[in-house]
Structure formats: structure tokens, C-alpha cells
Design a protein around this motif. Structure first.
Motif, PDB file in Angstrom:
ATOM      1  N   VAL A  33      40.865  59.086  48.330  1.00 55.47           N
ATOM      2  CA  VAL A  33      40.784  59.467  49.744  1.00 55.47           C
ATOM      3  C   VAL A  33      40.637  58.231  50.616  1.00 55.47           C
ATOM      4  O   VAL A  33      41.257  58.125  51.688  1.00 55.47           O
ATOM      5  CB  VAL A  33      39.607  60.441  49.955  1.00 55.47           C
ATOM      6  N   SER A  34      39.823  57.277  50.145  1.00 55.24           N
ATOM      7  CA  SER A  34      39.619  56.046  50.920  1.00 55.24           C
ATOM      8  C   SER A  34      40.923  55.262  51.057  1.00 55.24           C
ATOM      9  O   SER A  34      41.252  54.750  52.142  1.00 55.24           O
ATOM     10  CB  SER A  34      38.536  55.191  50.254  1.00 55.24           C
ATOM     11  N   VAL A  35      41.691  55.164  49.955  1.00 54.24           N
ATOM     12  CA  VAL A  35      42.958  54.430  49.995  1.00 54.24           C
ATOM     13  C   VAL A  35      43.944  55.122  50.936  1.00 54.24           C
ATOM     14  O   VAL A  35      44.631  54.477  51.742  1.00 54.24           O
ATOM     15  CB  VAL A  35      43.548  54.319  48.573  1.00 54.24           C
ATOM     16  N   ILE A  36      44.001  56.459  50.844  1.00 50.44           N
ATOM     17  CA  ILE A  36      44.923  57.202  51.707  1.00 50.44           C
ATOM     18  C   ILE A  36      44.551  57.025  53.172  1.00 50.44           C
ATOM     19  O   ILE A  36      45.413  56.840  54.039  1.00 50.44           O
ATOM     20  CB  ILE A  36      44.925  58.687  51.312  1.00 50.44           C
ATOM     21  N   GLU A  37      43.244  57.068  53.481  1.00 53.38           N
ATOM     22  CA  GLU A  37      42.808  56.884  54.863  1.00 53.38           C
ATOM     23  C   GLU A  37      43.189  55.496  55.376  1.00 53.38           C
ATOM     24  O   GLU A  37      43.614  55.351  56.531  1.00 53.38           O
ATOM     25  CB  GLU A  37      41.298  57.103  54.967  1.00 53.38           C
ATOM     26  N   ARG A  38      43.042  54.482  54.515  1.00 56.15           N
ATOM     27  CA  ARG A  38      43.421  53.125  54.942  1.00 56.15           C
ATOM     28  C   ARG A  38      44.920  53.034  55.202  1.00 56.15           C
ATOM     29  O   ARG A  38      45.347  52.401  56.179  1.00 56.15           O
ATOM     30  CB  ARG A  38      43.003  52.112  53.876  1.00 56.15           C
ATOM     31  N   GLU A  39      45.707  53.667  54.334  1.00 58.89           N
ATOM     32  CA  GLU A  39      47.147  53.632  54.535  1.00 58.89           C
ATOM     33  C   GLU A  39      47.551  54.387  55.804  1.00 58.89           C
ATOM     34  O   GLU A  39      48.450  53.951  56.539  1.00 58.89           O
ATOM     35  CB  GLU A  39      47.858  54.239  53.311  1.00 58.89           C
ATOM     36  N   ILE A  40      46.864  55.509  56.047  1.00 61.13           N
ATOM     37  CA  ILE A  40      47.165  56.273  57.266  1.00 61.13           C
ATOM     38  C   ILE A  40      46.825  55.444  58.501  1.00 61.13           C
ATOM     39  O   ILE A  40      47.588  55.402  59.474  1.00 61.13           O
ATOM     40  CB  ILE A  40      46.393  57.597  57.256  1.00 61.13           C
ATOM     41  N   LYS A  41      45.682  54.772  58.464  1.00 64.28           N
ATOM     42  CA  LYS A  41      45.299  53.927  59.594  1.00 64.28           C
ATOM     43  C   LYS A  41      46.317  52.819  59.828  1.00 64.28           C
ATOM     44  O   LYS A  41      46.740  52.567  60.960  1.00 64.28           O
ATOM     45  CB  LYS A  41      43.918  53.320  59.341  1.00 64.28           C
ATOM     46  N   SER A  42      46.699  52.162  58.724  1.00 68.25           N
ATOM     47  CA  SER A  42      47.652  51.058  58.850  1.00 68.25           C
ATOM     48  C   SER A  42      48.999  51.549  59.390  1.00 68.25           C
ATOM     49  O   SER A  42      49.581  50.943  60.299  1.00 68.25           O
ATOM     50  CB  SER A  42      47.837  50.382  57.495  1.00 68.25           C
ATOM     51  N   SER A  43      49.491  52.670  58.838  1.00 70.95           N
ATOM     52  CA  SER A  43      50.773  53.207  59.283  1.00 70.95           C
ATOM     53  C   SER A  43      50.713  53.636  60.746  1.00 70.95           C
ATOM     54  O   SER A  43      51.635  53.370  61.535  1.00 70.95           O
ATOM     55  CB  SER A  43      51.175  54.376  58.393  1.00 70.95           C
ATOM     56  N   SER A  44      49.620  54.304  61.105  1.00 73.28           N
ATOM     57  CA  SER A  44      49.488  54.777  62.487  1.00 73.28           C
ATOM     58  C   SER A  44      49.408  53.616  63.465  1.00 73.28           C
ATOM     59  O   SER A  44      49.996  53.662  64.552  1.00 73.28           O
ATOM     60  CB  SER A  44      48.253  55.671  62.606  1.00 73.28           C
ATOM     61  N   LEU A  45      48.683  52.546  63.069  1.00 72.71           N
ATOM     62  CA  LEU A  45      48.585  51.380  63.950  1.00 72.71           C
ATOM     63  C   LEU A  45      49.947  50.711  64.133  1.00 72.71           C
ATOM     64  O   LEU A  45      50.286  50.261  65.238  1.00 72.71           O
ATOM     65  CB  LEU A  45      47.567  50.378  63.388  1.00 72.71           C
ATOM     66  N   LEU A 273      42.633  65.189  59.355  1.00 73.40           N
ATOM     67  CA  LEU A 273      42.541  64.746  57.964  1.00 73.40           C
ATOM     68  C   LEU A 273      42.820  65.880  56.991  1.00 73.40           C
ATOM     69  O   LEU A 273      43.311  65.639  55.883  1.00 73.40           O
ATOM     70  CB  LEU A 273      41.145  64.163  57.704  1.00 73.40           C
ATOM     71  N   GLN A 274      42.498  67.110  57.392  1.00 69.76           N
ATOM     72  CA  GLN A 274      42.700  68.235  56.489  1.00 69.76           C
ATOM     73  C   GLN A 274      44.172  68.400  56.141  1.00 69.76           C
ATOM     74  O   GLN A 274      44.509  68.728  54.995  1.00 69.76           O
ATOM     75  CB  GLN A 274      42.152  69.519  57.141  1.00 69.76           C
ATOM     76  N   ASN A 275      45.057  68.174  57.100  1.00 69.85           N
ATOM     77  CA  ASN A 275      46.490  68.326  56.831  1.00 69.85           C
ATOM     78  C   ASN A 275      46.990  67.294  55.839  1.00 69.85           C
ATOM     79  O   ASN A 275      47.866  67.571  55.022  1.00 69.85           O
ATOM     80  CB  ASN A 275      47.268  68.210  58.141  1.00 69.85           C
ATOM     81  N   ILE A 276      46.439  66.080  55.910  1.00 69.73           N
ATOM     82  CA  ILE A 276      46.924  65.002  55.045  1.00 69.73           C
ATOM     83  C   ILE A 276      46.275  65.061  53.671  1.00 69.73           C
ATOM     84  O   ILE A 276      46.922  64.859  52.639  1.00 69.73           O
ATOM     85  CB  ILE A 276      46.641  63.640  55.717  1.00 69.73           C
ATOM     86  N   LEU A 277      44.963  65.363  53.669  1.00 62.13           N
ATOM     87  CA  LEU A 277      44.226  65.311  52.405  1.00 62.13           C
ATOM     88  C   LEU A 277      44.188  66.660  51.695  1.00 62.13           C
ATOM     89  O   LEU A 277      43.517  66.780  50.665  1.00 62.13           O
ATOM     90  CB  LEU A 277      42.793  64.841  52.678  1.00 62.13           C
ATOM     91  N   SER A 278      44.853  67.677  52.235  1.00 60.52           N
ATOM     92  CA  SER A 278      44.785  69.000  51.617  1.00 60.52           C
ATOM     93  C   SER A 278      45.271  69.012  50.159  1.00 60.52           C
ATOM     94  O   SER A 278      44.663  69.711  49.329  1.00 60.52           O
ATOM     95  CB  SER A 278      45.574  70.016  52.449  1.00 60.52           C
ATOM     96  N   PRO A 279      46.339  68.280  49.771  1.00 58.42           N
ATOM     97  CA  PRO A 279      46.710  68.288  48.339  1.00 58.42           C
ATOM     98  C   PRO A 279      45.611  67.731  47.450  1.00 58.42           C
ATOM     99  O   PRO A 279      45.359  68.258  46.357  1.00 58.42           O
ATOM    100  CB  PRO A 279      47.973  67.403  48.308  1.00 58.42           C
ATOM    101  N   ILE A 280      44.952  66.668  47.912  1.00 58.46           N
ATOM    102  CA  ILE A 280      43.861  66.103  47.106  1.00 58.46           C
ATOM    103  C   ILE A 280      42.707  67.092  47.015  1.00 58.46           C
ATOM    104  O   ILE A 280      42.121  67.307  45.942  1.00 58.46           O
ATOM    105  CB  ILE A 280      43.395  64.768  47.715  1.00 58.46           C
ATOM    106  N   PHE A 281      42.360  67.714  48.148  1.00 63.34           N
ATOM    107  CA  PHE A 281      41.280  68.691  48.139  1.00 63.34           C
ATOM    108  C   PHE A 281      41.615  69.877  47.242  1.00 63.34           C
ATOM    109  O   PHE A 281      40.739  70.406  46.543  1.00 63.34           O
ATOM    110  CB  PHE A 281      41.005  69.178  49.558  1.00 63.34           C
ATOM    111  N   LYS A 282      42.878  70.270  47.247  1.00 62.41           N
ATOM    112  CA  LYS A 282      43.283  71.394  46.397  1.00 62.41           C
ATOM    113  C   LYS A 282      43.094  71.057  44.920  1.00 62.41           C
ATOM    114  O   LYS A 282      42.570  71.871  44.145  1.00 62.41           O
ATOM    115  CB  LYS A 282      44.739  71.745  46.688  1.00 62.41           C
TER     116      LYS A 282
END
Length: 579
Positions: A33-45, A273-282
Motif C-alpha cells: 500500500v505504501s509503494v502504491i501510494e508513493r507511485e500515485i503521488k509521483s504520477s499525480s504530481l 484511495l478506496q478506488n485505487i486500493l480496493s483490489p489490495i483490500f479485497k
């Protein structure tokens, strides 16, 4: 130390196996989750930076148009000439309007450009509707664009920038030759935000802290944008960055922003975050459900083993402990079809045989105890009788015939009461009547003697051993009242306690020291009681021990203000009520 049963051992084993797996999975899941959040931040920026460059390019083109107009010689000649022919002036004005229109059309944004000539008191614009108004001109040559418009009417929102010539004369309308005005609608930014959202899962918007305006895409929810900007206002913002916020609905969003210096604002984008991390949460939920199912399966297996092995063993152990504690009527019930059935049947047969043997021994012990009680009672009765005869002799010597008659009648009643050996227990009310007769006899001997009885009504109907209270009263009269002229009161008091009942006999004599009380208590407890005067107390204590157990017996206390009291405490309440 108590050993764990097999049920707990199996559960602990399963839990011990699952804990490392769950911990390892949770750690791995957290890192993912931490890696995905960092990638999302980087991509969004990166996306926001590219979007910022697009907006800067459009604004830069408008700035370039303004610089072109400021340095244009034809425009300068027009704004400072006053002696030209009116027709020529009109032609020049139309030419400038056409030129301004062409410059406006070079930008994909909907914009308007105007030239203000303070010396001519005229204005020329790309839409041909400009009226010269010096009051609304800003001559300070700001590097940023000014925002204006009605707060509740986004269609009126616009950005405006002024550029004067010469620059050194900025601020004084009378010293400038001309002022170039460029203006574009905020709807241009909204169109770009809509285009940006089509290729992204985020919700971009432009936020200007001053004057706190939000330009969002057309599908954005105003309540969410307002809540996010309120939270952004509470933190220190740099040129770019990211943060995690919660919306009013409780949904967590990942927010990124980049600054827009020319518009005095920030371009902000947020992604749920729920939309992006939903597969991991599932996958996480599936893993945890699997672990729970494994644990439930282990519990069921352990329970079956517990029910068919541990429960029968526990029943057997409970039965053995019951017999060990003296409950020889204990039997193992609830026998099922298992390997322990035969063992339970043998145990019940053994317990039945032991119970019969114990009951025979117990009946014999009861007969011996009854014989002992009758023997002790026969020892007390003569003791009191001897004292009474001594009193009669004494009164005869004094010629006190009425006292002899009264004492004889009371002695007759007492003797009739005490010789009923077939009934060793009576009601407490009967025993108190005997004590009252005894105290009346003593009042004949000691005229100053007075007595009171404070017994609760519920105690009168209690079963009570015959001749158990009279020796205490006799001891109080002989040792506490008679030898001392200042002593004159006997108080008999009863009380109900949680453990049973108690009756106290108090006198107001000189009492005893604490050491003497301890010595008296020790003598009553021993087999060899040397004091002849206290022989009756010894017999009473023994009868209480035999009849009601070792916790019952006599108690002695020295009163704080002088005096002494002796009490009967019976802890076996059920047996006393049964008597």
C-alpha cells in the motif's frame, strides 16, 4: 500449576501458527500500500506539473501579446497624436480593433485585449465595445493576474492584467502614454480541468487562497472541494506536495498540489484511495477470511476432541474430588455411548459401596455423640442444683421464709425442666424463661441486682440446647455482681449474623484484663480445665463444639468502660434452625 487441557493446547497451536503468517502478510500488505501510494503521488504530481505547464503556456502567450502591443510604434503614434484627421483616426481605430481581434484569436482561450489611451480619453478593444474608464485601470504593472467576479456567479469570474507604457510612470494616469489590458474568463480554466479529468481518476480544481475562490471541474462536488480547501488552509503549503485527507462522508483521499504563481493559487487533484486500493483490500479480506475459517475448523476439531475425551475425564475427576471432599452421594450422570461408559459404571458402583460404609459409620458416631451430650448435660444439672441448695440453706439461716418458698418453687420448675433428658433441645423462649427464674432467685439473694433481656422476636422460635445459657448467667452473677457492691446489672442480648446467631451475657462488674481473658479462652479450649468455678463454662463450650462444629463455641470480651461479657456464637445456622 494447573495443566492446560488438550482443547486449549490445540487452539494455542493453531493461533501460534497463524500469528506469524498474519503478521508477515500484514507487513507485506502495508508495504504494498505504501509503494502504491508513493507511485500515485509521483504520477499525480507529474500530471499536475504538465497541466501547470499547459496553463502557463496559455498565460505566457497572453503576456507576449501584451508586450507586443506595448512596444508597437503604430499604437504609440495613435495614442499620443491629437491633430490627425478624424477620418484617419477612425480608420486607425478600426485597424487596431482588427489587430487586437487577431491577437485574441491566436490563443485557444476565450480572451479580450484592450488599449487605453489616457491622453485621448479613448479605449480600443478586441470586442469593439470598450469604453474608456480610468477608475478601473490598475497601473502598478503587477506580475500576477487579478481575479474578479461575483462570488455566487462563476460565469462572471475572470482574470485581468494591466501593462502601462512607460513602466517608470506606472501609478500616475497623467504620466502614462497607454495601458494594455488583457482579460480571460475563468471558464477557460474549467474547460482545461474537464479535459484533464477525462484522462484521470482524480478530481482537479484550482484554489486561490486570496480571495478564497475555487474553480473546479464541472463534475466536482462543491462540498468536497470546500472541505478539502479548509483543511489545506490549516497546513503550510510549498511549491508542490501531497497529503491525505478525509471527506465529510468519511472517505479517505490522496491529495496532490502544485503552485500556480501567476494566478496566486494552487492546482489541486485528489483521488479516493478506496478506488485505487480496493483490489489490495479485497485480497486482504479474502486472506483474513481464510485464516478465520482455518481457525474455526481447528476449533471444531478441538471441540469434538474435548467433548469425547476431556469432558468424560473432567466428570471422572469431579466425581473423585467430590468423594474426597466427603460427598459420597456423588454419581457420574449424562453417560453417552463412548469408551468411558464402562469406567463410569464402575465408578458409580464403587461410590455407592463407599457411601453405604460411611453411612453406617456415621450413624454409629451419631449414637456416640448423643450419649456424650447426655453425659455432659447430666454434669451441668447437678452443678446448678448444688448452688441452689446452698442458697436455700443460707436463707434458712437468715429466716427468710418467703425467699425459701419462692426459691423452692423456682427450683422445682427448674428441676422439672432439666430432667427431661428425652428432649435435649428446646425453644430459646423456654431457655430464657428458665434464665428469668434463675435471676429472680438471685434477686432474692442480691436485692440490688437488675437485669434486661434484648432478644429479637425472630430468635424466640429457634431450637436451642437445654441448659446452655444458664451457666453463663450464673457465672456473671457469682463472679461479676455478687462480690462487688458497685455492680448491679445483668444484660442478655441476642443478634442475628450472616453466619448464624449469637447471644451475649454482660455484667457491669470490674471485668477482667486482656491477659486474663486470653487465659480464660485458652483454658476453655483445653481438655484439662483446672478452675472449679468455671466448670460449667467448659461443659457449655464442649456441647457447642460437638453439636455445631469447631467454629461455634464460647467467646469472652472485656468491656472498655468496665465489665465483662461472655457469648455463645453458633455458625451452623441451618442446623440451628432445623433444631
Amino acid at each position: 500449576m494447573k495443566q492446560m487441557d488438550i482443547f486449549r493446547k490445540i487452539l494455542l497451536t493453531m493461533v501460534g501458527m497463524l500469528i506469524p503468517i498474519v503478521v508477515l502478510f500484514a507487513y507485506s500488505n502495508k508495504e504494498n500500500v505504501s509503494v502504491i501510494e508513493r507511485e500515485i503521488k509521483s504520477s499525480s504530481l507529474h500530471k499536475l506539473s504538465f497541466f501547470q505547464s499547459q496553463m502557463d503556456a496559455q498565460i505566457y502567450q497572453l503576456n507576449t501579446n501584451m508586450l507586443t502591443l506595448v512596444s508597437d510604434v503604430d499604437i504609440l503614434r495613435y495614442v499620443i497624436r491629437f491633430d490627425e484627421d478624424p477620418f484617419e483616426a477612425t480608420v486607425t481605430r478600426k485597424s487596431l480593433e482588427k489587430r487586437l481581434l487577431h491577437l485574441s484569436l491566436t490563443s485557444p482561450w476565450n480572451n479580450r485585449t484592450a488599449i487605453h489611451a489616457p491622453m485621448r480619453k479613448e479605449a480600443v478593444s478586441s470586442d469593439a465595445y470598450e469604453i474608456y474608464n480610468p477608475k478601473r485601470l490598475n497601473l502598478l504593472n503587477r506580475k500576477t493576474w487579478l481575479f474578479s467576479g461575483e462570488p455566487d456567479s462563476p460565469s462572471t469570474w475572470k482574470f485581468t492584467k494591466f501593462m502601462s507604457e512607460p513602466k517608470k510612470a506606472a501609478g500616475d494616469i497623467n504620466k502614462v502614454n497607454m495601458v494594455i489590458e488583457s482579460q480571460f474568463s475563468a471558464m477557460n480554466i474549467q474547460d482545461m480541468l474537464d479535459t484533464y479529468k477525462l484522462g484521470s481518476s482524480g478530481n482537479p480544481f484550482l484554489w486561490m487562497p486570496e480571495p478564497d475562490r475555487i474553480i473546479g471541474n464541472r463534475t466536482a462536488k462543491p462540498a468536497n472541494l470546500e472541505m478539502i480547501t479548509n483543511q489545506l488552509g490549516d497546513i503550510s503549503l510549498g511549491e508542490r506536495g501531497s497529503a491525505t485527507f478525509k471527506l465529510q462522508s468519511g472517505e479517505e483521499v490522496l491529495l496532490t498540489y502544485v503552485s500556480m504563481p501567476q494566478l496566486n493559487g494552487y492546482i489541486v487533484d485528489y483521488v479516493p484511495l478506496q478506488n485505487i486500493l480496493s483490489p489490495i483490500f479485497k485480497n486482504t479480506y479474502i486472506f483474513y477470511i481464510t485464516c478465520i475459517m482455518l481457525l474455526i475448523t481447528a476449533c471444531i476439531a478441538a471441540f469434538l476432541l474435548y467433548r469425547h475425551v476431556q469432558v468424560p475425564l473432567r466428570k471422572l475427576n469431579t466425581g473423585v474430588q467430590s468423594i474426597k471432599q466427603g460427598n459420597y452421594s456423588a454419581r457420574i450422570t449424562g453417560i453417552t455411548t463412548s469408551e468411558f461408559d464402562q469406567l463410569f459404571v464402575r465408578f458409580n458402583q464403587m461410590a455407592e459401596q463407599i457411601q453405604k460404609l460411611i453411612e453406617n459409620v456415621y450413624e454409629e458416631k451419631i449414637r456416640v455423640r448423643d450419649a456424650t451430650l447426655k453425659q455432659l448435660q447430666s454434669q451441668i444439672n447437678p452443678h446448678f442444683l448444688y448452688n441452689c441448695f446452698a442458697h436455700i440453706v443460707h436463707m434458712s439461716d437468715l429466716g427468710y421464709n418467703e425467699g425459701i418458698t419462692a426459691m423452692s418453687h423456682n427450683l422445682c420448675d427448674y428441676y422439672r425442666y432439666s430432667t427431661r433428658v428425652d428432649k435435649p433441645n428446646v425453644l430459646l423462649e423456654e431457655e430464657l424463661k428458665l434464665v428469668e427464674s434463675y435471676l429472680e432467685i438471685q434477686q432474692i439473694r442480691i436485692p440490688r441486682l437488675t437485669y434486661t433481656m434484648e432478644i429479637p422476636d425472630e430468635m424466640y422460635g429457634l431450637g436451642f440446647p437445654r441448659l446452655l445459657l444458664q451457666p453463663l448467667v450464673e457465672n456473671a452473677v457469682i463472679h461479676g455482681i455478687e462480690p462487688y457492691f458497685s455492680a448491679d446489672t445483668i444484660r442478655i442480648r441476642g443478634a442475628v449474623t450472616e453466619q448464624g446467631w449469637e447471644i451475649w451475657v454482660e455484667d457491669n462488674g470490674p471485668g477482667m484484663t486482656e491477659q486474663a481473658v486470653r487465659q480464660l479462652t485458652e483454658q476453655v479450649e483445653t481438655d484439662d480445665f483446672l478452675s472449679a468455678d468455671s466448670y460449667g463454662l467448659r461443659n457449655v463450650h464442649q456441647r457447642l463444639h460437638i453439636g455445631y462444629g469447631p467454629q461455634s463455641g464460647l467467646r469472652f470480651q472485656a468491656l472498655p468502660g468496665g465489665g465483662f461479657r461472655a457469648g455463645i456464637e453458633i455458625y451452623n445456622r441451618k442446623e440451628l434452625e432445623a433444631n
